[in-house]
Design a protein around this motif. Structure first.
Motif, PDB file in Angstrom:
ATOM      1  N   SER A   1       0.864  -1.189   0.000  1.00  0.00           N
ATOM      2  CA  SER A   1       0.000   0.000   0.000  1.00  0.00           C
ATOM      3  C   SER A   1       0.895   1.232   0.000  1.00  0.00           C
ATOM      4  N   SER A   2       0.340   2.371  -0.402  1.00  0.00           N
ATOM      5  CA  SER A   2       1.151   3.594  -0.498  1.00  0.00           C
ATOM      6  C   SER A   2       1.339   4.266   0.854  1.00  0.00           C
TER       7      SER A   2
ATOM      8  N   TYR B   1      -7.485   5.382   3.967  1.00  0.00           N
ATOM      9  CA  TYR B   1      -7.885   5.554   2.566  1.00  0.00           C
ATOM     10  C   TYR B   1      -7.092   4.653   1.612  1.00  0.00           C
ATOM     11  N   SER B   2      -5.952   4.101   2.075  1.00  0.00           N
ATOM     12  CA  SER B   2      -5.166   3.188   1.225  1.00  0.00           C
ATOM     13  C   SER B   2      -5.879   1.860   1.009  1.00  0.00           C
TER      14      SER B   2
ATOM     15  N   LYS C   1      -8.664   1.271  -0.330  1.00  0.00           N
ATOM     16  CA  LYS C   1      -9.286   1.188  -1.653  1.00  0.00           C
ATOM     17  C   LYS C   1      -8.326   0.594  -2.682  1.00  0.00           C
ATOM     18  N   GLU C   2      -7.063   1.074  -2.687  1.00  0.00           N
ATOM     19  CA  GLU C   2      -6.090   0.544  -3.650  1.00  0.00           C
ATOM     20  C   GLU C   2      -5.745  -0.915  -3.338  1.00  0.00           C
ATOM     21  N   ILE C   3      -5.784  -1.267  -2.038  1.00  0.00           N
ATOM     22  CA  ILE C   3      -5.481  -2.656  -1.654  1.00  0.00           C
ATOM     23  C   ILE C   3      -6.544  -3.599  -2.217  1.00  0.00           C
TER      24      ILE C   3
ATOM     25  N   CYS D   1      -8.374  -3.228  -4.727  1.00  0.00           N
ATOM     26  CA  CYS D   1      -8.365  -3.268  -6.199  1.00  0.00           C
ATOM     27  C   CYS D   1      -7.230  -4.140  -6.740  1.00  0.00           C
ATOM     28  N   ASP D   2      -6.310  -4.547  -5.876  1.00  0.00           N
ATOM     29  CA  ASP D   2      -5.191  -5.404  -6.304  1.00  0.00           C
ATOM     30  C   ASP D   2      -5.739  -6.726  -6.845  1.00  0.00           C
TER      31      ASP D   2
END
Length: 385
Positions: free
Chosen positions: A245-246, A251-252, A254-256, A258-259
Motif C-alpha cells: 500500500s502507499s 484511505y489506502s 481502496k487501492e489494496i 483493487c489489487d
C-alpha cells in the motif's frame, strides 16, 4: 440491516421492525418471512376517485398496509422481494380482506409479526443486523508508527482500532531506541488483532504497508506467537496475506482491494467455511462412511445418539411451508447446538448450498461411527418421507 424495534422472545409471539440498507438484506428478509406472518410496510396503491360531476380519475398514493402473507417471491438476480397477501388492518384506500402486493424497498422500514419466533429466525436477524457477522475480511493498513485495523463487510468498512506510536529515528552508532519503539508498536498492533478480529468469522486478513514494514511486522507477529504459544494465531496463519500500500492511512484500503491478487483471494472468502465443511463431509463419506450421514431421518438418529460434530443444513429447508416440517428442522439445529455440535447453515444461492440440496439439504459429520442403521430401516424411512 438496521434493527429499529424488537419485541420478541424465542418460541413466543412478537414483532420486529427492520430497515434493509443493501441488496443482501433482501435475501435475509426472504429467509425471515413465512406464509401466515403479518407484514406492515409502505407501498404504492392505485386509487380510483369519483368527482362531484361523476367523472372517474385514478391516482397513485403511498400508504402503509398490513398484510397477512400469502405468497413470497424473491428475484435473486435483482435482489427484489415481493410479498402478496390480504389486508388485515383498516385503511382509507384498501378494504379489509383486499389482495395487494408489496415490494419491499431499501431504506424503507417494515414491521414483521410472527406467532412463533424460533431460534433459526432469531439467529438470522442477529446475523443480518450485526455487521461484524458479515465481515469475513479484515485488514491491517500500516506504516512505521501508524496502523489502522478495519473490518470489511459487503457494504462498509468498520475501523476497529487505530494504533499510533512515536518511533524515534535511528541514530548513528545506536538503534536501540528505534527498535524498542518498533517492538512496542508491533505489540500494540498484535493485541489489536487478537482483540478485534473474530477468527471464526474472518476468512482473510490483509496486512498492507509501504516498504518492508508489513514483512517485519509479520516476522514479529509469528515469532511472538511461537514464544507465547498463541494457538489462535498459529492455526490461522494461512489467512494472513501481505499486500503493498502507499501509506498506513485508512484511505489506502481502496487501492489494496483493487489489487488483482487480493480480488482473486477474496472471491473465495464468502462461504469458505461452508465449502470446506462440505469437502470434509465428502472425504468422510469416502473414507469413513459410518461417520458421514445425510437425509433427515438418519441425521436425526445421529442427533439422538449425541454423535453430531458438524451439522450441514440448507437455509432452503427453513422456508418450508408446512409448520411441522420446519419445526422438525429447527428442533434438529437446537439439539445439535445444545449438545456442543457446530451448525453450518448453507445459502441455497451458493454453489456449495446447491450441492448440499442434492444430498437432501441436510448432512452431518459425526464424532464417532454409528454402524447399526440397518438397510431395511433405511428403506422404510425413505418410504415414509
Amino acid at each position: 440491516m438496521k434493527l429499529l424495534h424488537k419485541d420478541i422472545e424465542k418460541d413466543n409471539a412478537g414483532q420486529v421492525t427492520l430497515m434493509p440498507e443493501e441488496a443482501e438484506d433482501m435475501w435475509h428478509t426472504y429467509n425471515l418471512l413465512q406464509i401466515g406472518d403479518s407484514l406492515m410496510a409502505s407501498t404504492i396503491r392505485k386509487v380510483q376517485t369519483e368527482s362531484s360531476t361523476g367523472s372517474v380519475g385514478s391516482s397513485r398514493v403511498r400508504t402503509t398496509l398490513c398484510l397477512c402473507v400469502d405468497t413470497i417471491d424473491f428475484d435473486s438476480q435483482a435482489c427484489q422481494l415481493r410479498v402478496k397477501g390480504t389486508n388485515i388492518q383498516e385503511n382509507q384506500y384498501v378494504k379489509m380482506g383486499a389482495y395487494h402486493t408489496i415490494e419491499l424497498e431499501l431504506n424503507r422500514k417494515f414491521t414483521l409479526a410472527k406467532k412463533i419466533w424460533d431460534s433459526v429466525v432469531l439467529d438470522r436477524i442477529e446475523q443480518a443486523c450485526d455487521p461484524t457477522q458479515k465481515a469475513d475480511v479484515a485488514a491491517v493498513v500500516m506504516q512505521e508508527g501508524l496502523a489502522n485495523l478495519v473490518l470489511v463487510t459487503p457494504a462498509m468498512t468498520l475501523l476497529r482500532a487505530k494504533v499510533e506510536v512515536t518511533i524515534p529515528r535511528k541514530r548513528r552508532g545506536s538503534c536501540t531506541q528505534h527498535e524498542k519503539a518498533l517492538d512496542r508498536f508491533y505489540e500494540a498492533v498484535m493485541q489489536g488483532i487478537l482483540r478485534h478480529i473474530n477468527f471464526d468469522v474472518v476468512k482473510c486478513i490483509l496486512v498492507a504497508s509501504p516498504g518492508f514494514v508489513k514483512d517485519q511486522f509479520m516476522a514479529y507477529l509469528f515469532r511472538e506467537a511461537v514464544r507465547q504459544d498463541s494457538k489462535i494465531l498459529l492455526e490461522n496463519r494461512p489467512k494472513f496475506m501481505l499486500v503493498h500500500s502507499s501509506s498506513g492511512h485508512k484511505y489506502s484500503l481502496k487501492e489494496i482491494l483493487c489489487d488483482p491478487a487480493v480480488t482473486a483471494r477474496l472471491s473465495d472468502t464468502k462461504a469458505a467455511g461452508e465449502v470446506k465443511a462440505l469437502e470434509d463431509f465428502y472425504k468422510m463419506l469416502q473414507h469413513e462412511p459410518d461417520r458421514a450421514f445425510y437425509g433427515l431421518a438418519h441425521v436425526e438418529k445421529a442427533s439422538e445418539a449425541l454423535a453430531i460434530d458438524i451439522l450441514l443444513i440448507s437455509d432452503k429447508l427453513f422456508r418450508h411451508q408446512d409448520v411441522a416440517t420446519r419445526s422438525r428442522y429447527v428442533r434438529l439445529v437446537d439439539n445439535v447446538r445444545d449438545n456442543g455440535g457446530t451448525v453450518r447453515i448453507f445459502s441455497s444461492l451458493h454453489v456449495s448450498g446447491e450441492q448440499l440440496t442434492q444430498l437432501s439439504g441436510v448432512a452431518a459429520i459425526l464424532r464417532f461411527p454409528i454402524a447399526d442403521l440397518s438397510e431395511p430401516e433405511d428403506d422404510s424411512t425413505s418410504d415414509e418421507e
